[in-house]
Design a protein around this motif. Structure first.
Motif, short mmCIF file in Angstrom:
data_model
loop_
_atom_site.label_atom_id
_atom_site.label_comp_id
_atom_site.label_asym_id
_atom_site.label_seq_id
_atom_site.Cartn_x
_atom_site.Cartn_y
_atom_site.Cartn_z
N ALA A 1 48.33 43.09 46.47
CA ALA A 1 49.56 42.93 47.23
C ALA A 1 50.31 44.25 47.22
CB ALA A 1 50.41 41.81 46.63
N LEU A 2 51.26 44.38 48.13
CA LEU A 2 52.05 45.60 48.26
C LEU A 2 53.52 45.27 48.09
CD1 LEU A 2 50.32 46.99 51.48
CD2 LEU A 2 49.93 47.81 49.15
N LEU A 3 54.19 46.03 47.22
CA LEU A 3 55.63 45.87 47.01
C LEU A 3 56.27 47.23 47.03
CD1 LEU A 3 58.17 44.19 46.07
CD2 LEU A 3 57.44 44.71 43.73
N SER A 4 57.34 47.38 47.79
CA SER A 4 58.08 48.64 47.78
C SER A 4 59.55 48.36 47.58
CB SER A 4 57.86 49.41 49.10
OG SER A 4 58.70 48.91 50.11
N GLU A 5 60.27 49.42 47.24
CA GLU A 5 61.71 49.28 47.08
C GLU A 5 62.35 48.74 48.36
OE1 GLU A 5 65.62 51.92 45.76
OE2 GLU A 5 63.74 52.93 46.22
N GLU A 6 61.82 49.15 49.50
CA GLU A 6 62.41 48.76 50.78
C GLU A 6 62.09 47.32 51.17
OE1 GLU A 6 64.56 50.66 52.30
OE2 GLU A 6 64.26 52.11 50.69
N TRP B 1 50.32 46.98 44.21
CA TRP B 1 50.83 48.34 44.41
C TRP B 1 52.34 48.29 44.44
CZ3 TRP B 1 48.52 52.93 44.22
CH2 TRP B 1 47.12 53.00 44.37
N ILE B 2 52.97 49.16 43.65
CA ILE B 2 54.43 49.27 43.62
C ILE B 2 54.80 50.66 44.12
CG2 ILE B 2 56.49 49.21 42.17
CD1 ILE B 2 55.02 47.36 40.26
N LEU B 3 55.57 50.71 45.19
CA LEU B 3 55.85 51.97 45.89
C LEU B 3 57.33 52.27 45.92
CD1 LEU B 3 53.64 51.26 49.06
CD2 LEU B 3 52.89 52.17 46.87
N ASP B 4 57.65 53.53 45.74
CA ASP B 4 59.01 54.03 45.96
C ASP B 4 58.89 55.19 46.93
OD1 ASP B 4 61.58 54.96 45.98
OD2 ASP B 4 61.84 54.95 43.81
N PRO B 5 59.27 54.99 48.20
CA PRO B 5 59.09 56.04 49.19
C PRO B 5 60.00 57.24 49.02
CG PRO B 5 60.22 54.16 50.15
CD PRO B 5 59.78 53.74 48.78
N LEU B 6 61.09 57.08 48.26
CA LEU B 6 61.99 58.21 48.01
C LEU B 6 62.75 57.98 46.72
CD1 LEU B 6 63.32 60.87 48.74
CD2 LEU B 6 64.83 59.66 50.31
N ASP B 7 62.30 58.60 45.65
CA ASP B 7 62.98 58.52 44.36
C ASP B 7 63.80 59.79 44.17
OD1 ASP B 7 63.32 57.17 41.71
OD2 ASP B 7 62.50 59.08 41.01
N LEU C 1 53.79 55.99 43.66
CA LEU C 1 52.85 54.93 43.99
C LEU C 1 52.13 54.54 42.71
CD1 LEU C 1 52.44 57.47 46.27
CD2 LEU C 1 51.34 55.60 47.48
N ALA C 2 52.10 53.26 42.41
CA ALA C 2 51.42 52.80 41.19
C ALA C 2 50.65 51.52 41.47
CB ALA C 2 52.43 52.55 40.07
N LEU C 3 49.45 51.45 40.96
CA LEU C 3 48.66 50.23 41.02
C LEU C 3 48.76 49.54 39.66
CD1 LEU C 3 46.75 48.34 42.51
CD2 LEU C 3 44.83 49.78 41.75
N VAL C 4 49.23 48.30 39.69
CA VAL C 4 49.47 47.52 38.48
C VAL C 4 48.47 46.38 38.41
CG1 VAL C 4 51.12 45.97 37.36
CG2 VAL C 4 51.90 48.13 38.35
N HIS C 5 47.91 46.16 37.22
CA HIS C 5 46.96 45.06 36.99
C HIS C 5 47.46 44.24 35.81
CE1 HIS C 5 42.76 43.56 35.64
NE2 HIS C 5 43.16 42.84 36.68
N HIS C 6 47.71 42.95 36.03
CA HIS C 6 48.23 42.09 34.97
C HIS C 6 49.46 42.72 34.30
CE1 HIS C 6 45.17 39.12 35.44
NE2 HIS C 6 44.19 39.89 35.01
N GLN C 7 50.40 43.19 35.10
CA GLN C 7 51.71 43.68 34.66
C GLN C 7 51.70 45.06 34.02
OE1 GLN C 7 53.21 40.40 32.19
NE2 GLN C 7 54.28 39.61 34.00
N ARG C 8 50.55 45.73 34.01
CA ARG C 8 50.49 47.07 33.43
C ARG C 8 49.87 48.04 34.42
NH1 ARG C 8 53.14 49.30 30.65
NH2 ARG C 8 51.65 50.45 29.39
N ASP D 1 61.24 48.56 38.74
CA ASP D 1 59.79 48.74 38.60
C ASP D 1 59.30 49.97 39.35
OD1 ASP D 1 59.70 46.45 37.09
OD2 ASP D 1 58.45 45.30 38.50
N TRP D 2 59.80 50.18 40.56
CA TRP D 2 59.31 51.29 41.38
C TRP D 2 59.78 52.65 40.88
CZ3 TRP D 2 61.43 46.81 43.49
CH2 TRP D 2 62.83 46.80 43.61
N ASP D 3 60.80 52.67 40.03
CA ASP D 3 61.22 53.93 39.42
C ASP D 3 60.26 54.36 38.32
OD1 ASP D 3 63.75 54.28 40.85
OD2 ASP D 3 64.44 52.56 39.69
N MET D 4 59.73 53.40 37.57
CA MET D 4 59.03 53.70 36.33
C MET D 4 57.51 53.60 36.38
SD MET D 4 61.33 54.61 34.28
CE MET D 4 63.06 54.51 33.84
#
Length: 305
Positions: free
Chosen positions: A83-88, A106-112, A128-135, A239-242
């Motif tokens: 799945a895809l999740l972004s700040e926006e 996938w957790i995305l922040d298009p502009l940090d 951009l980060a790919l997370v599996h089972h919360q990590r 989440d998208w910051d870290m």
């Protein structure tokens, strides 16, 4: 890298990295155009001032890169089991207290670093980060104005920096281990009295001010600094910051945890990364966490680290 799960539609690591390379450099071109009030590439509209009915360069850049990344993932990996999740998109995707139903996310922040984007410091980033089972298992931190992108594969313990021409160099954490020698990387814009008191008690060495969490962690990856501390105040990073900075730092052999030593969790129903978070070159992580816990118990009794 543990992307080869039993889900047959999972793309290979090589295929993912190839697409990421193209998307991040295209995103860099979009952001740099908006930052310079130039015509953005790929058909995105120029930023309009608020006076002219627009939302300003930050919103325009944010939305354009967000769309570019999401469209890029969907067109290149239409059948991928993530799945895809972004700040926006978070406001419309998330329900408080309910994680997304996604083993891979996938957790995305298009502009940090929006303040730095506006102020023209150049210290903004894309995460951009790919997370599996919360990590996190894969992280990407793009610094458009430096023309650098950091990649991290956590399971392979491999982190490296690439330039646009494909030149690579590995992360190089410093060897500094004594607290008095450690260099802190800190925000210009997010400082309060509790953090100042904590830093005084930790008695670190020099301090360097950098915008964007990704930009801060990149200084640790380059060996320029050693420690970054996030202490929640009226708000907390999300989440998208870290996620992406943590992934790259862990892949490089560094450390990133709560002050009680607990790991950061993502997609757990609360996107806030609250508490006292400590990222470092790893050499003194346990000592820093122990001292921070003790100090915060005096500074702010009851604060959940």
């Amino acid at each position: 890298m543990a992307l080869a799960c039993d889900q047959s539609m999972m793309p290979t690591t090589e295929a993912i990295l190839a697409v990421l390379r193209r998307l991040v450099w295209e995103s860099a071109d979009i952001l740099r155009a908006y930052a310079r009030s130039e015509q953005p590439p790929f058909g995105y509209p120029p930023a309009l001032s608020v006076d002219n009915g627009g939302e300003g360069p930050v919103s325009a850049a944010d939305l354009a890169v967000n769309q570019h990344l999401l469209d890029g993932f969907r067109s290149n990996f239409p059948d991928a089991p993530w799945a895809l999740l972004s700040e926006e998109t978070a406001a419309e995707q998330l329900t408080a207290g309910v994680p997304l139903d996604a083993e891979w996310l996938w957790i995305l922040d298009p502009l940090d670093g929006t303040k730095d984007f506006l102020q023209g410091t150049g210290e903004y980033a894309v995460h951009l980060a790919l997370v599996h089972h919360q990590r996190p298992v894969l992280g990407v931190v793009l610094q458009p104005e430096r023309e650098e992108v950091w990649f991290g594969l956590v399971d392979e313990q491999k982190a490296w920096c690439e330039t646009r021409d494909g030149t690579q160099r590995p992360a190089q954490l410093s060897s500094r281990a004594q607290r008095s020698d450690l260099v802190l990387v800190a925000s210009r814009n997010h400082r309060d009295e509790r953090l100042e008191r904590l830093l005084e008690a930790l008695a670190l060495g020099d301090t360097k001010a950098i915008g964007s969490v990704g930009g801060k962690v990149a200084t640790i990856l380059r060996g320029e600094t050693d420690v970054y501390i996030s202490l929640s105040g009226r708000s907390a990073p999300k989440d998208w910051d870290m996620a992406a900075p943590e992934a790259v730092l862990l892949a490089a052999g560094g450390a990133f945890s709560h002050a009680d030593g607990e790991p950061l969790l993502y997609n757990d129903g609360d996107v806030r990364q609250a508490g006292c978070l400590i990222a470092s070159n790893g050499k003194a992580q346990a000592e820093l966490c122990e001292l921070a816990r003790a100090c915060l118990a005096e500074i702010d009794p009851g604060f959940a680290v």
